[in-house]
Write a protein that holds these residues in place. Structure first.
Motif, PDB file in Angstrom:
ATOM      1  N   GLU A 104       1.028  -1.513  -0.237  1.00 12.23           N
ATOM      2  CA  GLU A 104      -0.030   0.077  -0.327  1.00 12.23           C
ATOM      3  C   GLU A 104       0.856   1.341  -0.313  1.00 12.23           C
ATOM      4  O   GLU A 104       0.237   2.217  -0.825  1.00 12.23           O
ATOM      5  CB  GLU A 104      -1.237  -0.012   0.972  1.00 12.23           C
ATOM      6  CG  GLU A 104      -2.060  -0.798   1.752  1.00 12.23           C
ATOM      7  CD  GLU A 104      -2.883  -1.550   1.983  1.00 12.23           C
ATOM      8  OE1 GLU A 104      -2.997  -0.057   3.048  1.00 12.23           O
ATOM      9  OE2 GLU A 104      -3.834  -2.334   2.512  1.00 12.23           O
ATOM     10  N   VAL A 105       2.028   0.621   0.299  1.00 13.03           N
ATOM     11  CA  VAL A 105       3.122   2.692   0.556  1.00 13.03           C
ATOM     12  C   VAL A 105       4.446   2.291  -0.637  1.00 13.03           C
ATOM     13  O   VAL A 105       3.832   3.524  -0.617  1.00 13.03           O
ATOM     14  CB  VAL A 105       3.354   2.035   2.029  1.00 13.03           C
ATOM     15  CG1 VAL A 105       5.093   3.409   2.817  1.00 13.03           C
ATOM     16  CG2 VAL A 105       2.360   2.026   3.357  1.00 13.03           C
ATOM     17  N   CYS A 106       4.782   1.543  -0.711  1.00 15.01           N
ATOM     18  CA  CYS A 106       5.814   1.714  -1.228  1.00 15.01           C
ATOM     19  C   CYS A 106       5.851   1.118  -2.899  1.00 15.01           C
ATOM     20  O   CYS A 106       4.667  -0.020  -2.818  1.00 15.01           O
ATOM     21  CB  CYS A 106       6.746   0.372  -1.091  1.00 15.01           C
ATOM     22  SG  CYS A 106       8.335  -0.088  -1.834  1.00 15.01           S
ATOM     23  N   VAL A 107       5.941   2.241  -3.730  1.00 16.50           N
ATOM     24  CA  VAL A 107       5.295   2.263  -5.210  1.00 16.50           C
ATOM     25  C   VAL A 107       6.295   0.949  -5.833  1.00 16.50           C
ATOM     26  O   VAL A 107       5.888   0.247  -7.108  1.00 16.50           O
ATOM     27  CB  VAL A 107       5.879   3.305  -5.829  1.00 16.50           C
ATOM     28  CG1 VAL A 107       4.654   4.248  -5.538  1.00 16.50           C
ATOM     29  CG2 VAL A 107       6.632   3.532  -5.955  1.00 16.50           C
ATOM     30  N   PHE A 108       7.536   0.451  -5.460  1.00 17.40           N
ATOM     31  CA  PHE A 108       8.093  -1.185  -6.240  1.00 17.40           C
ATOM     32  C   PHE A 108       7.929  -1.862  -5.496  1.00 17.40           C
ATOM     33  O   PHE A 108       8.123  -3.046  -5.805  1.00 17.40           O
ATOM     34  CB  PHE A 108       9.223  -0.486  -5.922  1.00 17.40           C
ATOM     35  CG  PHE A 108       9.749   0.615  -6.859  1.00 17.40           C
ATOM     36  CD1 PHE A 108       9.762   1.228  -7.975  1.00 17.40           C
ATOM     37  CD2 PHE A 108      10.249   1.741  -5.342  1.00 17.40           C
ATOM     38  CE1 PHE A 108      10.316   1.994  -8.668  1.00 17.40           C
ATOM     39  CE2 PHE A 108      10.985   2.666  -6.414  1.00 17.40           C
ATOM     40  CZ  PHE A 108      10.701   3.085  -7.838  1.00 17.40           C
ATOM     41  N   THR A 109       6.828  -2.255  -4.786  1.00 18.74           N
ATOM     42  CA  THR A 109       5.901  -2.910  -4.308  1.00 18.74           C
ATOM     43  C   THR A 109       4.913  -3.555  -4.655  1.00 18.74           C
ATOM     44  O   THR A 109       4.084  -2.899  -4.752  1.00 18.74           O
ATOM     45  CB  THR A 109       6.378  -3.380  -2.323  1.00 18.74           C
ATOM     46  OG1 THR A 109       7.949  -3.398  -2.022  1.00 18.74           O
ATOM     47  CG2 THR A 109       5.639  -4.476  -2.256  1.00 18.74           C
ATOM     48  N   ASN A 110       4.370  -4.847  -4.952  1.00 15.00           N
ATOM     49  CA  ASN A 110       2.844  -5.381  -5.331  1.00 15.00           C
ATOM     50  C   ASN A 110       1.683  -6.089  -4.220  1.00 15.00           C
ATOM     51  O   ASN A 110       3.168  -7.131  -3.357  1.00 15.00           O
ATOM     52  CB  ASN A 110       2.725  -5.932  -6.758  1.00 15.00           C
ATOM     53  CG  ASN A 110       3.152  -6.930  -7.059  1.00 15.00           C
ATOM     54  OD1 ASN A 110       4.060  -7.836  -6.547  1.00 15.00           O
ATOM     55  ND2 ASN A 110       3.359  -7.554  -8.603  1.00 15.00           N
TER      56      ASN A 110
END
Length: 190
Positions: free
Chosen positions: A176-182
């Motif tokens: 939810e917070v890191c754009v490089f994590t799904n």
């Protein structure tokens, strides 16, 4: 110069989140599936967590360059064979090689590895780090979303007994917070 390029002109591959949770005799490593290049998602379903060693008694997750991680997985498997499945000894030997070997020294990755007894972070600086654990359990995390996942998992340790639930919820927070994590999470348990 584009901020996604290193000084040598090569594009840097960004981000991932890998978390390790050890609690009540079980250890879980979870990782997301996103591979990014700059602002572009190149692949949403990479498998960054896997079983290693004889009968899959060791689990490992990586953050960093994919080819580098595969090289490290292979080297760790060889070290496990040489040291009869003793993860701590194999990890120390891999860390020594990683720090001193001319080829390995250039690999850009971090790893979390675990077996039934030990949970470790391995780095290219020669570090073999065992997270501090107490009666609530132990947690470690790496990658661009690692600090988010680590914080979430630490908050859950007192309230949740299932390490898989802790890892999955922590990964959801990181996504939810890191754009490089799904949110396409791979989970392995020992």
């Amino acid at each position: 110069m584009d901020d996604n390029r290193a000084g040598h002109g090569l594009i840097q591959w960004h981000g991932t989140t890998i978390i390790g949770v050890k609690k009540d005799g079980r250890t879980v490593i979870a990782g997301d599936g996103q591979v990014s290049m700059g602002n572009t998602v190149m692949k949403p379903n990479a498998r960054k967590v896997r079983r290693l060693g004889e009968a899959g008694k060791v689990i490992a997750g990586f953050a960093g360059a994919t080819a580098d991680a595969f090289t490290l997985f292979e080297r760790l498997e060889r070290k496990l064979e040489q040291h009869r499945g003793q993860l701590m000894r194999a990890a120390v030997e891999l860390a020594k090689d990683w720090r001193t070997d001319k080829y390995l020294r250039n690999l850009e990755a971090l790893m979390i590895v675990a077996d039934a007894d030990v949970l470790l972070i391995l780095t290219g600086n020669g570090d073999v780090l065992e997270p501090e654990g107490g009666p609530q359990g132990a947690v470690c995390a790496i990658g661009s979303g690692g600090n988010y996942a680590l914080s979430a998992a630490k908050a859950l340790l007192d309230y949740e007994t299932d390490p898989e639930k802790i890892a999955r919820r922590a990964m959801a927070v990181a996504a939810e917070v890191c754009v490089f994590t799904n949110d396409r999470v791979t989970v392995e348990t020992v």
